[in-house]
Design an enzyme around this catalytic site. Structure first.
Site, mmCIF file in Angstrom:
data_model
loop_
_atom_site.group_PDB
_atom_site.id
_atom_site.type_symbol
_atom_site.label_atom_id
_atom_site.label_comp_id
_atom_site.label_asym_id
_atom_site.label_seq_id
_atom_site.Cartn_x
_atom_site.Cartn_y
_atom_site.Cartn_z
ATOM 1 N N SER A 143 0.850 -1.296 -0.005
ATOM 2 C CA SER A 143 -0.131 0.181 0.020
ATOM 3 C C SER A 143 0.903 1.367 0.111
ATOM 4 C CB SER A 143 -1.191 -0.037 1.107
ATOM 5 O OG SER A 143 -1.866 1.126 1.059
ATOM 6 N N HIS A 278 -8.579 1.960 1.046
ATOM 7 C CA HIS A 278 -8.863 0.866 -0.162
ATOM 8 C C HIS A 278 -10.524 0.507 -0.254
ATOM 9 C CE1 HIS A 278 -4.590 1.029 -0.652
ATOM 10 N NE2 HIS A 278 -4.291 0.713 0.507
#
Length: 416
Positions: A143, A278
């Site tokens: 990420s 997300h």
């Protein structure tokens, strides 16, 4: 940047480091590691494929700069000053002094983790001659860690990437606040742990329940539900762990549904996150990222040039679980990354099974990344059977083990 230095120069440069974390690096100032200073890989040198990886949000810790400042003050302090200058405030004070609830805020945690990871990388470069382009075949980051990986690979400059991460964090925090104000409810992330044999049915059941998968910014379906109804699989981290992101009540309902209809009782753990990363709620942040990526570099001497350079060391996209294929591909996937599922498990499987990566070096705070990788590829530390190993440099005291491990596995050939 200076070339690799010999033992005498290393000893001289390290002579002043005699206190605190500097003592933890004592082994680096003597013995075999001085003779094995990381060798440059030549075109004719066959070595196990190597990946360098960086951690994501959640690994932040008050004081995480301290061991590096104490062990390498001459190198670390100018970098920290540069970090504070780029972000426009004393981020280093937040990292060093906290309190934790302030450091854990998305707007502080993301630039803090990314900056710390790259400070460690720069210390490795300057003090030990480590060059990603010479030592690694691939980079990747979990990420947020993808931004550090892109810097390491040579696609984005440190200043541009840190600025980008800062604006990304601000946009993500703002998106969460907007959802809370407009729709109410509580938002966050929940890890779901299951047995490996149940993982794919679990993923399928969740996709069926929520009505959409990670089609991201190009999906019309993502736009249909209101934020209070939006949930997405934020991370597929390993063969037995995923993370759900979105409205907490909606996540609880989803988990109850899975337990009832899948005939399985996965363990659900609320994560310490102030935003549902997300998830479709992050959609506004995609536009912010696209605008920045469409612009030019902020780095002195590169003004007016594209913010992304090409090519570089192959870097694995979180969204595609494959290397970025072009400059345009990188910009598209990196913008969508804050919204879409992090396919970490697929990325590791691709590198391990298809690319036969046998050496994995984590750089940055925390040990979560090393644990996820090691569990998935079946290695921890040096592994003479597979011809590689899984290491992480989270503290100066770990440098010697990693340098030795890389040297000792340099000529091992994978026979699988």
């Amino acid at each position: 940047m200076t070339p690799l230095r010999g033992p005498c120069r290393v000893l001289a440069s390290n002579a002043s480091r005699r206190s605190g974390a500097g003592l933890a690096c004592a082994a680096l100032r003597q013995g075999p590691v001085l003779q094995l200073q990381l060798r440059h890989a030549s075109a004719g040198n066959t070595r196990p494929k190597t990946a360098v990886f960086f951690p994501g949000q959640g690994v932040q810790k008050v004081g995480m700069l301290t061991p590096w400042v104490e062990a390498f003050p001459a190198t670390a302090k100018p970098i920290i000053e540069e970090i504070d200058h780029i972000v426009g405030y004393k981020l280093s004070d937040v990292i060093q002094e906290g309190p934790g609830k302030v450091l854990n805020l998305t707007t502080n945690a993301q630039p803090a983790i990314m900056a710390t990871s790259l400070l460690i990388l720069r210390i490795l470069e300057k003090e030990f001659g480590f060059r990603t382009a010479e030592r690694a075949d691939f980079t990747l980051g979990h990420s947020l860690g993808e931004f550090a990986a892109l810097v390491s690979s040579g696609y984005i400059e440190f200043e541009d990437s840190l600025f980008m991460v800062q604006k990304r964090a601000e946009a993500m925090a703002a998106a969460t606040k907007r959802a809370e104000e407009e729709y109410g409810g509580e938002y966050g992330m929940v890890a779901v742990v299951s047995e490996p044999e149940y993982m794919q049915p679990l993923i399928d059941a969740i996709h069926e329940f929520v009505g959409y998968g990670s089609a991201g910014s190009e999906s019309k379906g993502v736009e249909d539900p209101s934020p209070i109804d939006q949930v997405l699989i934020a991370n597929i981290n390993s063969k037995n762990q995923i993370v759900l992101s979105g409205n907490i009540e909606r996540i609880k309902t989803l988990v109850a549904h899975v337990r009832q209809f899948l005939g399985h009782d996965p363990r659900a753990v609320r994560l310490k996150s102030d935003s549902p990363f997300h998830s479709p709620i992050m959609k506004p942040a995609v536009s912010v990222m696209r605008n920045i990526l469409a612009g030019t570099s902020r780095v002195k001497g590169r003004e007016g040039q594209d913010i992304v350079s090409w090519p570089g060391v192959p870097c694995i996209s979180n969204v595609a679980a494959r290397p970025f294929e072009s400059k345009a591909d990188l910009k598209d996937l990196l913008a969508r990354q804050c919204l879409e599922t992090v396919r970490w498990w697929d990325s590791i499987k691709y590198l391990d099974q298809e690319q036969k990566v046998r050496r994995w070096v984590g750089i940055g705070p925390g040990k979560v990344g090393r644990n996820l990788v090691g569990k998935e590829v079946g290695m921890r530390g040096k592994d003479t059977v597979k011809g590689g190993g899984v290491w992480a440099i989270t503290d100066p005291s770990e440098i010697e083990e990693v340098l030795k491990g890389l040297e000792e596995t340099e000529n091992l050939v994978d026979e699988e």
